[in-house]
Motif scaffolding. Structure first.
Motif, PDB file in Angstrom:
ATOM      1  N   ARG A   1       0.879  -1.142   0.019  1.00 47.12           N
ATOM      2  CA  ARG A   1       0.091   0.096   0.071  1.00 47.12           C
ATOM      3  C   ARG A   1       0.873   1.339   0.080  1.00 47.12           C
ATOM      4  O   ARG A   1       0.332   2.546  -0.160  1.00 47.12           O
ATOM      5  CB  ARG A   1      -0.966  -0.068   1.168  1.00 47.12           C
TER       6      ARG A   1
ATOM      7  N   ARG B   1      -5.394  14.375  -8.570  1.00 47.54           N
ATOM      8  CA  ARG B   1      -5.897  13.637  -7.789  1.00 47.54           C
ATOM      9  C   ARG B   1      -6.980  14.769  -6.713  1.00 47.54           C
ATOM     10  O   ARG B   1      -7.867  14.353  -6.461  1.00 47.54           O
ATOM     11  CB  ARG B   1      -5.024  13.043  -6.663  1.00 47.54           C
TER      12      ARG B   1
ATOM     13  N   LEU C   1       0.085   9.850 -12.412  1.00 52.48           N
ATOM     14  CA  LEU C   1       0.492   9.725 -10.778  1.00 52.48           C
ATOM     15  C   LEU C   1       1.368  10.759 -10.352  1.00 52.48           C
ATOM     16  O   LEU C   1       1.433  10.919  -9.059  1.00 52.48           O
ATOM     17  CB  LEU C   1       0.991   8.269 -10.915  1.00 52.48           C
TER      18      LEU C   1
ATOM     19  N   PRO D   1       2.328   3.024  -5.458  1.00 49.93           N
ATOM     20  CA  PRO D   1       1.237   3.345  -6.384  1.00 49.93           C
ATOM     21  C   PRO D   1       0.591   2.215  -7.059  1.00 49.93           C
ATOM     22  O   PRO D   1       1.224   1.026  -7.189  1.00 49.93           O
ATOM     23  CB  PRO D   1       1.721   4.160  -7.304  1.00 49.93           C
TER      24      PRO D   1
ATOM     25  N   LYS E   1     -11.156   9.037  -7.743  1.00 50.04           N
ATOM     26  CA  LYS E   1     -10.041   8.490  -8.509  1.00 50.04           C
ATOM     27  C   LYS E   1      -9.705   9.281  -9.724  1.00 50.04           C
ATOM     28  O   LYS E   1     -10.428   9.486 -10.475  1.00 50.04           O
ATOM     29  CB  LYS E   1     -10.015   7.124  -8.606  1.00 50.04           C
TER      30      LYS E   1
ATOM     31  N   SER F   1      -6.949   1.683  -5.439  1.00 49.78           N
ATOM     32  CA  SER F   1      -6.121   2.230  -6.528  1.00 49.78           C
ATOM     33  C   SER F   1      -5.723   3.552  -6.292  1.00 49.78           C
ATOM     34  O   SER F   1      -6.687   4.303  -5.953  1.00 49.78           O
ATOM     35  CB  SER F   1      -6.696   1.714  -7.826  1.00 49.78           C
ATOM     36  N   ASP F   2      -4.512   4.085  -6.983  1.00 48.74           N
ATOM     37  CA  ASP F   2      -4.354   5.466  -7.061  1.00 48.74           C
ATOM     38  C   ASP F   2      -4.714   6.149  -8.461  1.00 48.74           C
ATOM     39  O   ASP F   2      -4.697   7.211  -8.600  1.00 48.74           O
ATOM     40  CB  ASP F   2      -2.804   5.412  -6.916  1.00 48.74           C
ATOM     41  N   LEU F   3      -4.920   5.158  -9.412  1.00 48.72           N
ATOM     42  CA  LEU F   3      -5.493   5.659 -10.732  1.00 48.72           C
ATOM     43  C   LEU F   3      -6.042   4.381 -11.463  1.00 48.72           C
ATOM     44  O   LEU F   3      -5.667   3.505 -11.409  1.00 48.72           O
ATOM     45  CB  LEU F   3      -3.829   5.892 -11.593  1.00 48.72           C
TER      46      LEU F   3
END
Length: 370
Positions: free
Chosen positions: A198, A343, A337, A201, A290, A270-272
């Motif tokens: 975690r 974000r 990212l 990314p 997201k 998820s980050d993306l």
């Protein structure tokens, strides 16, 4: 989801549909009458086929007439208090003929042509004329519900604005996709089962759409992930309902699903997200807060319009599908990212959805007719 709410309240619900949708509805335990299909055509390269779709126009008109006849018979048999159409004209025509109140839920008032065709002035004129005609047809419904955010944040803006004949009836009710309801425990369980770190990314490449449109993007995605920074973890889902639900490992940082049974959990962790330009997928990305990289289906006017609006709002990057190279996808992933502005904008849009529940709003409006 609307039907589930209504049934829980004691209402009887019957569907009509065709193709995969009819099978899905029947599996959920609802009575579903199958009607003639009116569907677009797709090219072997995975894009919307203008040529083949034009060739299907005589069949569309024939099947549309069949649909109206079938819907008229269906409504006469079950005598509904209200007809709810999901972006289909034939139920509205049948309801008007039988003097039954009707509601339409749609995020595409007009049909957008491909960018190549829209370069021609005559094509733009044709698009506007068809848009006004369709707009006047949609107004047969008592109410037009748009499952989207209100202006200026409307994701489907390119598909519904600038149609004067329908403008006065548009009601923005919030996204009609399910609100995220995954717990921290569920997310942690999926992350642990995949061995995801975690602190690094995570990118979720979620491919969706008609079967013919998926292979080309999957091939690009599989090559693109090889070019990412090794610190970036990824999960790919090919969106095949008949695919393997057990993931297989790809290299040291990735997983591949034929069909992902824990999609919401992976959305959450998820980050993306890498998505098509479908309205439901994008609305869910916003509800999860997201940022996105979108790769709309080639020549698909609606997805191109949705993707362009998301890019305009600043929550992601849009890539054009024609001739897309793995390097371009990898670069776009790294760009989003690496920039916190994407974000932040996604989080800002997420906050707008908190007081707008499209499913609840549709169900409440339907109940007012019962």
């Amino acid at each position: 989801m609307v039907a589930d709410q209504l049934r829980e309240g004691g209402s009887e619900v019957q569907f009509s549909s065709y193709g995969e949708a009819a099978s899905y509805v029947s599996l959920r335990g609802y009575k579903c009458v199958t009607v003639a299909a009116v569907e677009f055509a797709w090219s072997m390269e995975g894009g919307f086929s203008v040529k083949n779709s034009l060739a299907n126009i005589p069949l569309w008109f024939a099947n549309f007439s069949k649909q109206v006849n079938q819907e008229t018979r269906n409504m006469t048999a079950c005598n509904p208090d209200i007809v709810v159409s999901d972006s289909r004209l034939s139920p509205l025509v049948a309801a008007r003929l039988l003097k039954i109140p009707s509601i339409v839920v749609l995020n595409q008032v007009k049909l957008l042509l491909s960018p190549r065709l829209r370069e021609l002035a005559v094509s733009r004129l044709f698009e506007n004329m068809v848009g006004e005609f369709l707009g006047s047809m949609w107004t047969m419904a008592d109410r037009i519900l748009v499952p989207d955010l209100p202006p200026p944040y409307t994701i489907a803006a390119h598909n519904i604005w600038e149609v004067g004949s329908a403008a006065q009836k548009l009601e923005y009710i919030g996204f009609a996709s399910p609100k995220p309801h995954v717990s921290k425990e569920q997310v942690d369980k999926v992350a642990d089962s995949l061995g995801l770190d975690r602190s690094r990314p995570v990118v979720f490449i979620h491919v969706s759409g008609p079967a013919q449109t998926r292979p080309a993007l999957i091939r690009v995605a599989l090559e693109a992930v090889k070019k990412l920074d090794p610190k970036i973890q990824f999960v790919i889902s090919e969106g095949n309902p008949k695919g393997e639900s057990e993931p297989r490992r790809i290299g040291e940082s990735g997983w591949y699903y034929g069909w992902c049974p824990v999609r919401d959990e992976i959305f959450a962790l998820s980050d993306l997200l890498v998505l098509r330009g479908g309205h439901v997928a994008l609305s869910q990305a916003i509800q999860f807060g997201k940022p996105v990289v979108t790769v709309p289906i080639e020549n698909h006017g609606e997805q191109l319009g949705n993707s362009a609006k998301v890019a305009e709002l600043g929550m992601g990057v849009m890539l054009h599908p024609k001739g897309l190279k793995p390097e371009q996808l990898a670069d776009a992933i790294s760009q989003v990212l690496g920039n916190a502005q994407y974000r932040n904008k996604a989080a800002e849009l997420q906050s707008l959805t908190e007081n707008l529940n499209g499913i609840d709003n549709v169900a409440q409006i339907v109940r007012s007719y019962l």
